[in-house]
Design a protein around this motif. Structure first.
Motif, PDB file in Angstrom:
ATOM      1  N   ALA A 257      63.055  91.304  62.210  1.00 14.39           N
ATOM      2  CA  ALA A 257      61.853  90.609  61.729  1.00 14.39           C
ATOM      3  C   ALA A 257      60.855  90.406  62.859  1.00 14.39           C
ATOM      4  O   ALA A 257      59.635  90.502  62.648  1.00 14.39           O
ATOM      5  CB  ALA A 257      62.241  89.269  61.111  1.00 14.39           C
ATOM      6  N   LEU A 261      57.093  91.565  62.663  1.00 10.74           N
ATOM      7  CA  LEU A 261      55.993  90.601  62.804  1.00 10.74           C
ATOM      8  C   LEU A 261      55.057  90.987  63.946  1.00 10.74           C
ATOM      9  O   LEU A 261      53.830  90.936  63.791  1.00 10.74           O
ATOM     10  CB  LEU A 261      56.559  89.202  63.062  1.00 10.74           C
ATOM     11  N   ARG A 264      52.887  93.763  62.983  1.00 10.68           N
ATOM     12  CA  ARG A 264      51.783  93.356  62.108  1.00 10.68           C
ATOM     13  C   ARG A 264      50.721  92.594  62.888  1.00 10.68           C
ATOM     14  O   ARG A 264      49.532  92.711  62.604  1.00 10.68           O
ATOM     15  CB  ARG A 264      52.298  92.455  60.976  1.00 10.68           C
TER      16      ARG A 264
END
Lengths: 471, 264
Positions: A257, A261, A264
């Motif tokens: 994750a 993240l 992004r």
């Protein structure tokens, strides 16, 4: 008192069937990982030697250095890289050296053998990251809640036993009982390495020792977490469930994750995008240079060799100019991309470091020299080699062979047959792994975080058990 | 033990205006006072939820009193719990020990935990034989032991600690008649050694057989406390039922500090 509790804990664990089964499985897996790592190393080493031989073989019989084309260098397999693979199987190992321009390593191990990419290798990173953490949970989840359920906790605490001493004793006892046999198995695996044909240097043994230390710290984190959770729950089943969720989050979710993240949050232009821009710029340069080519006016038209030398010098100058412009342009693009990548990486690692599993992976891959740094380091080494190679070729040919040029050799019938070039003169690419101090510097943060995790969760377990309702 | 000597001695176990109200508002122990002298067996009778186990938990500092206090050998348990626990041994309703350890290993661990490091294997063997555990199981793992066998191990652990006070929480529950009889005999012997014994139980008949003082608890209150002499000739079962029904709850018996009652 503490000694009594530690001894009891060790005896209790070692005497259990659960220990016999789990230790047996772990020991087999650890030895298997050493065996598989050694085997993988031998295969990679053989491929590396074959590739080097093949690279030189293609130049055999050449009589001039102008003809040396598609010279390649290879990233040698590292002995520790087979035990902690890191990204060593994902990055390109073969790099074509032209003498100028950007280097793009290709032919990764997983590119050659995609089967291994499906489930990855059984290395120490995986074993420590997945198996040790599960082992810690398996033996720690009922440390307090299980004792309460069994009814032994009341009997223990009916004595003048300080709760802090009890929880420390349980932790130390569990740690010793579980870690000692695992360390012994790893040491056995290490001793088998020379038998498997892997000779480690003193520095590599030191690195391996630190990898083991990182594994133990990681194991300690999960053990203290397990004891802490068992000290805030009243049923061992609840404790196990909570720990399972913690494990999934820490080992499976958080590291992935974090990367998602960061990906992004910080956009990094794709390599293809950059390549397209570079290609467009290159085409533009070629166009400009083609026009310049038409302006070539030789000063001597009667001497063919002189004419060719003049033409080559002209072309070399053009190539140098083009190369400089291209390097400048590519450098700007690459720098921008690298800066963005650095921000993205820092963010991803900072987020991932919430998870002890990420801390472990980053620490052991840095220590083994197979972290992300390997790719950069290999590229730096290859670039340095390219400069050395370009210098060598210039000495041999008078020009940098990396540019587009035409080579015409004029030989009279009476001339002697030229001697083949001595390939022994070709500079040898010797990959020097990342230095120990630099590796340790990269790993020290994660080692520190793992040590801190032990202290924090022990303190949490201490406080929680101090308030625990033992009824 | 006679009344004169008891009067001079300090109580080994003492509950003084002991009250425990849980966080959810339930009043588990309500202003309970009693004392247990060395060489006395104090039996607390009462139904489920009467507050017997809570009282024992307060002595063991597993709970903090809301008001009042418990003292062991004069040490207030919630102020100096570790010091207080040096003077006490505990046997629970269902003694659970470490199943992977043998009886001897369990005894060794708990004896050391109780601060007794001087015992040899022979001592462990002797005490296990004394509580009636056959020698052929001394070196067997506890995972195969019956409740009675575990209970014997539990009392052996308490004996090894050699503490002046012993707390017993429903010690005879689930024991077969022979084991129950042996257990009571053993308690008598411990009392004769001068131990102060506080026992919670549902077993009226065994309580009557062994206890020097019998108290009845109901809804957290000590509603009756009498010594063996006062109960002579009384039908204890009937008395118990009457007290539990609330028909025989006299104020003087209901008062905290109705004891201490001396052993006759």
């Amino acid at each position: 008192m503490l000694k009594t509790i530690i001894e009891k804990e060790i005896r209790d664990i070692i005497g259990s069937t659960k220990f016999a089964v789990t230790f047996g499985v772990c020991a087999v897996l650890i030895l298997l990982s050493f065996f598989a790592g050694a085997n993988n190393y031998q295969v990679s080493r053989a491929r590396y030697e074959a590739a080097k031989t093949e690279n030189l073989r293609q130049f055999a019989g050449l009589t001039d250095w102008f003809s040396v084309r598609q010279h390649r260098i290879f990233l040698p397999p590292q002995p520790l890289g087979t035990l902690v693979t890191g990204i060593s199987n994902d990055i390109g190992r073969t790099t074509e050296i032209t003498g100028r321009g950007e280097l793009t390593p290709d032919d990764s191990r997983f590119n050659e053998d995609p089967l291994f990419a499906v489930f990855r290798f059984l290395d120490l990173d995986f074993l420590f990251g997945v198996v040790l953490s599960l082992l810690a949970i398996l033996f720690g989840f009922d440390a307090i809640s299980g004792e309460k359920e069994r009814g032994t906790l009341r009997l223990v605490l009916a004595n003048a036993v300080p709760r802090g001493t009890y929880v420390l004793g349980r932790l130390c006892g569990s740690f010793i009982a579980l870690a000692a046999p695992l360390v012994a198995t790893v040491v056995l695996g290490c001793l088998l390495l020379p038998v498997f044909g892997i000779a480690l240097t003193g520095g590599e043994w030191l690195r391996l020792g630190l990898v083991l230390l990182a594994g133990l710290l990681y194991f300690g984190v999960f053990l203290t977490v397990a004891v802490f959770v068992s000290a805030v729950t009243h049923r061992s089943s609840s404790s196990f469930l909570v720990l399972l969720v913690v494990w999934i989050l820490a080992v499976m979710i958080v590291p992935r994750a974090a990367v998602l993240l960061a990906g992004r949050a910080v956009e990094v232009p794709a390599v293809d995008e950059l390549d397209a821009q570079k290609a467009a710029f290159g085409t533009q340069l070629w166009r400009e240079h083609r026009e310049k080519l038409s302006s070539f006016k030789p000063t001597q038209n009667d001497d063919m060799q002189g004419l060719m030398d003049e033409f080559n010098r002209f072309m070399n100058d053009l190539a140098d100019e083009r190369d400089n412009k291209m390097q400048e342009f590519a450098g700007r693009l690459n720098e921008d991309r690298q800066n963005r990548q650095q921000v993205q990486r820092t963010l991803a690692f900072s987020l991932a470091r919430i998870s002890p599993a990420a801390q472990l992976s980053l620490a052991v891959s840095s220590l083994a020299g197979t972290s992300l740094e390997l790719k950069e380091h290999y590229l730096q080494e290859a670039t340095a080699y390219q400069a050395k190679y370009a210098q060598f070729m210039k000495e041999k040919t008078g020009i940098n062979t990396g540019g587009g040029m035409m080579v015409v050799q004029v030989r009279d019938e009476g001339d002697e047959e030229p001697e083949p070039i001595d390939l022994g003169e070709l500079p040898v690419f010797e990959f020097r792994p990342v230095g120990f101090a630099r590796s340790l510097g990269a790993a020290i943060v994660d080692l520190g975080l793992l040590a801190l995790g032990n202290l924090v969760f022990f303190a949490a377990a201490f406080v929680a058990f101090g308030r625990y309702d033992v009824r | 033990m006679n009344e004169e000597s008891t009067a001079q001695e300090q109580p080994m176990l003492e509950a003084a205006a002991l009250t425990k109200r849980y966080e959810d508002g339930v009043l588990a122990v309500d202003n309970v006072s009693f004392t247990v002298m060395p060489g006395q067996i104090f039996a607390m009778l009462g139904g489920n939820g009467a507050g017997k186990t809570t009282t024992i938990n307060l002595f063991l500092n597993f709970l903090e009193p809301t008001t009042g206090e418990t003292r062991i050998n004069g040490v207030v348990t919630h102020r100096e719990p570790l010091k207080a626990k040096q003077h006490i041994a505990f046997v629970s309703e269902n003694v659970m020990l470490y199943p992977n350890f043998t009886a001897i290993q369990n005894l060794d661990f708990f004896a050391r935990l109780g601060g007794r490091t001087e015992y040899s294997k022979t001592d462990y063997r002797d005490v296990l034989l004394r509580v009636g555990l056959a020698e052929d199981v001394h070196h067997k793992r506890l995972k195969g032991f019956s409740k009675g066998m575990r209970q014997k191990c539990g009392i052996a652990i308490a004996m090894l600690k050699n503490a002046p006070a012993i707390l017993l929480d429903e010690p005879t529950a689930g024991l077969d008649p022979q084991a129950g009889y042996d257990f009571i005999k053993l308690l008598g012997a411990l009392r004769d050694e001068g131990k102060a014994i506080l026992m919670s139980t549902h077993d009226i008949f065994r309580a009557r057989e062994i206890a020097d003082i019998i108290a009845i608890m109901n809804r957290g209150r000590l509603i009756m406390q009498r010594n063996a002499a006062e109960l002579a000739g009384e039908d204890l079962e009937q008395l118990y039922l009457q007290y539990m029904a609330g028909s025989n709850s006299s104020p003087e018996n209901n008062q905290p500090g109705a004891g201490p009652c001396s052993k006759q």
